[in-house]
Write a protein that holds these residues in place. Structure first.
Motif, PDB file in Angstrom:
ATOM      1  N   SER A  34       0.826  -1.199   0.000  1.00 29.42           N
ATOM      2  CA  SER A  34       0.000   0.000   0.000  1.00 29.42           C
ATOM      3  C   SER A  34       0.859   1.248   0.000  1.00 29.42           C
ATOM      4  O   SER A  34       1.857   1.326   0.702  1.00 29.42           O
ATOM      5  CB  SER A  34      -0.881   0.025   1.238  1.00 29.42           C
ATOM      6  N   VAL A  35       0.429   2.228  -0.785  1.00 30.80           N
ATOM      7  CA  VAL A  35       0.979   3.573  -0.674  1.00 30.80           C
ATOM      8  C   VAL A  35      -0.114   4.371  -0.001  1.00 30.80           C
ATOM      9  O   VAL A  35      -1.271   4.348  -0.410  1.00 30.80           O
ATOM     10  CB  VAL A  35       1.351   4.169  -2.043  1.00 30.80           C
ATOM     11  N   ALA A  36       0.264   5.055   1.061  1.00 31.13           N
ATOM     12  CA  ALA A  36      -0.726   5.770   1.860  1.00 31.13           C
ATOM     13  C   ALA A  36      -0.141   7.076   2.339  1.00 31.13           C
ATOM     14  O   ALA A  36       1.064   7.316   2.258  1.00 31.13           O
ATOM     15  CB  ALA A  36      -1.138   4.915   3.055  1.00 31.13           C
ATOM     16  N   ILE A  37      -1.018   7.921   2.832  1.00 34.82           N
ATOM     17  CA  ILE A  37      -0.604   9.150   3.498  1.00 34.82           C
ATOM     18  C   ILE A  37      -1.070   9.052   4.945  1.00 34.82           C
ATOM     19  O   ILE A  37      -2.234   8.761   5.204  1.00 34.82           O
ATOM     20  CB  ILE A  37      -1.206  10.398   2.820  1.00 34.82           C
ATOM     21  N   ALA A  38      -0.138   9.269   5.866  1.00 33.56           N
ATOM     22  CA  ALA A  38      -0.477   9.325   7.285  1.00 33.56           C
ATOM     23  C   ALA A  38      -0.596  10.794   7.655  1.00 33.56           C
ATOM     24  O   ALA A  38       0.264  11.604   7.295  1.00 33.56           O
ATOM     25  CB  ALA A  38       0.601   8.647   8.122  1.00 33.56           C
ATOM     26  N   THR A  39      -1.678  11.138   8.351  1.00 35.52           N
ATOM     27  CA  THR A  39      -1.886  12.520   8.773  1.00 35.52           C
ATOM     28  C   THR A  39      -2.203  12.552  10.264  1.00 35.52           C
ATOM     29  O   THR A  39      -2.757  11.596  10.813  1.00 35.52           O
ATOM     30  CB  THR A  39      -3.041  13.191   7.994  1.00 35.52           C
ATOM     31  N   ALA A  40      -1.843  13.662  10.883  1.00 29.58           N
ATOM     32  CA  ALA A  40      -2.121  13.843  12.308  1.00 29.58           C
ATOM     33  C   ALA A  40      -2.256  15.331  12.597  1.00 29.58           C
ATOM     34  O   ALA A  40      -1.760  16.170  11.851  1.00 29.58           O
ATOM     35  CB  ALA A  40      -1.002  13.244  13.160  1.00 29.58           C
ATOM     36  N   ARG A  41      -2.955  15.622  13.701  1.00 32.26           N
ATOM     37  CA  ARG A  41      -3.093  16.995  14.193  1.00 32.26           C
ATOM     38  C   ARG A  41      -2.848  16.937  15.697  1.00 32.26           C
ATOM     39  O   ARG A  41      -3.478  16.152  16.408  1.00 32.26           O
ATOM     40  CB  ARG A  41      -4.498  17.524  13.904  1.00 32.26           C
ATOM     41  N   ASP A  42      -1.939  17.780  16.175  1.00 31.73           N
ATOM     42  CA  ASP A  42      -1.655  17.760  17.609  1.00 31.73           C
ATOM     43  C   ASP A  42      -2.608  18.683  18.366  1.00 31.73           C
ATOM     44  O   ASP A  42      -3.492  19.300  17.768  1.00 31.73           O
ATOM     45  CB  ASP A  42      -0.181  18.077  17.898  1.00 31.73           C
ATOM     46  N   GLU A  43      -2.425  18.772  19.665  1.00 27.56           N
ATOM     47  CA  GLU A  43      -3.347  19.542  20.511  1.00 27.56           C
ATOM     48  C   GLU A  43      -3.314  21.038  20.224  1.00 27.56           C
ATOM     49  O   GLU A  43      -4.239  21.764  20.566  1.00 27.56           O
ATOM     50  CB  GLU A  43      -3.067  19.267  21.995  1.00 27.56           C
ATOM     51  N   THR A  44      -2.269  21.526  19.561  1.00 32.97           N
ATOM     52  CA  THR A  44      -2.185  22.946  19.207  1.00 32.97           C
ATOM     53  C   THR A  44      -2.831  23.233  17.854  1.00 32.97           C
ATOM     54  O   THR A  44      -2.929  24.389  17.459  1.00 32.97           O
ATOM     55  CB  THR A  44      -0.716  23.424  19.159  1.00 32.97           C
ATOM     56  N   GLY A  45      -3.232  22.178  17.133  1.00 33.07           N
ATOM     57  CA  GLY A  45      -3.826  22.342  15.810  1.00 33.07           C
ATOM     58  C   GLY A  45      -2.838  22.207  14.675  1.00 33.07           C
ATOM     59  O   GLY A  45      -3.213  22.247  13.506  1.00 33.07           O
ATOM     60  N   ARG A  46      -1.561  22.039  15.008  1.00 33.13           N
ATOM     61  CA  ARG A  46      -0.546  21.852  13.963  1.00 33.13           C
ATOM     62  C   ARG A  46      -0.770  20.501  13.289  1.00 33.13           C
ATOM     63  O   ARG A  46      -0.988  19.487  13.950  1.00 33.13           O
ATOM     64  CB  ARG A  46       0.846  21.927  14.568  1.00 33.13           C
ATOM     65  N   MET A  47      -0.725  20.493  11.946  1.00 36.89           N
ATOM     66  CA  MET A  47      -0.967  19.266  11.189  1.00 36.89           C
ATOM     67  C   MET A  47       0.322  18.779  10.535  1.00 36.89           C
ATOM     68  O   MET A  47       1.196  19.575  10.205  1.00 36.89           O
ATOM     69  CB  MET A  47      -2.031  19.501  10.121  1.00 36.89           C
ATOM     70  N   ALA A  48       0.379  17.470  10.349  1.00 39.52           N
ATOM     71  CA  ALA A  48       1.500  16.856   9.649  1.00 39.52           C
ATOM     72  C   ALA A  48       0.954  15.763   8.753  1.00 39.52           C
ATOM     73  O   ALA A  48      -0.057  15.129   9.069  1.00 39.52           O
ATOM     74  CB  ALA A  48       2.511  16.273  10.639  1.00 39.52           C
ATOM     75  N   GLY A  49       1.616  15.556   7.645  1.00 42.28           N
ATOM     76  CA  GLY A  49       1.227  14.492   6.731  1.00 42.28           C
ATOM     77  C   GLY A  49       2.440  14.005   5.969  1.00 42.28           C
ATOM     78  O   GLY A  49       3.283  14.810   5.556  1.00 42.28           O
TER      79      GLY A  49
END
Length: 114
Positions: A34-49
């Motif tokens: 699988s090729v996928a994108i992992a995304t997250a948002r921390d408690e400050t609202g900063r996002m990463a992918g």
């Protein structure tokens, strides 16, 4: 070997048929790598992918997936501070997203994405 596991291996009709397990099996079965994108948002609202070039199904019961994130990744702090993350399996026509989240960190990867 655990007798319960042995029973499930030898008698596939006893596999868990809960909706979550069925959905995970259906999502992972047709995709050898699988090729996928992992995304997250921390408690400050900063996002990463990030683009994952390798996503592996480790277990259906419990449902476990394996992916790795380099310790020096610019996205690592957001993933470390997040309580959860999302995995987005990509289709053949999502090359642009794959490339966008796979590039070295630069700017807002989420710009223009719902």
């Amino acid at each position: 070997m655990n007798p319960d596991i042995s029973e499930m291996i030898h008698h596939p009709d006893t596999r868990d048929t809960s909706p979550a397990i069925v959905d995970l099996r259906a999502a992972m079965a047709p995709v050898p790598t699988s090729v996928a994108i992992a995304t997250a948002r921390d408690e400050t609202g900063r996002m990463a992918g990030i683009t994952l070039s390798s996503l592996t199904s480790v277990s259906l019961e419990p449902p476990l997936l394996l992916w790795c994130l380099r310790a020096t990744s610019h996205s690592r702090p957001v993933f470390d501070r997040s309580s959860h993350f999302a995995l987005n399996l990509l289709s053949d026509d999502q090359t642009e997203l794959c490339e966008r989240f796979g590039r070295p960190f630069a700017g807002d990867r989420f710009a223009g994405i719902d």
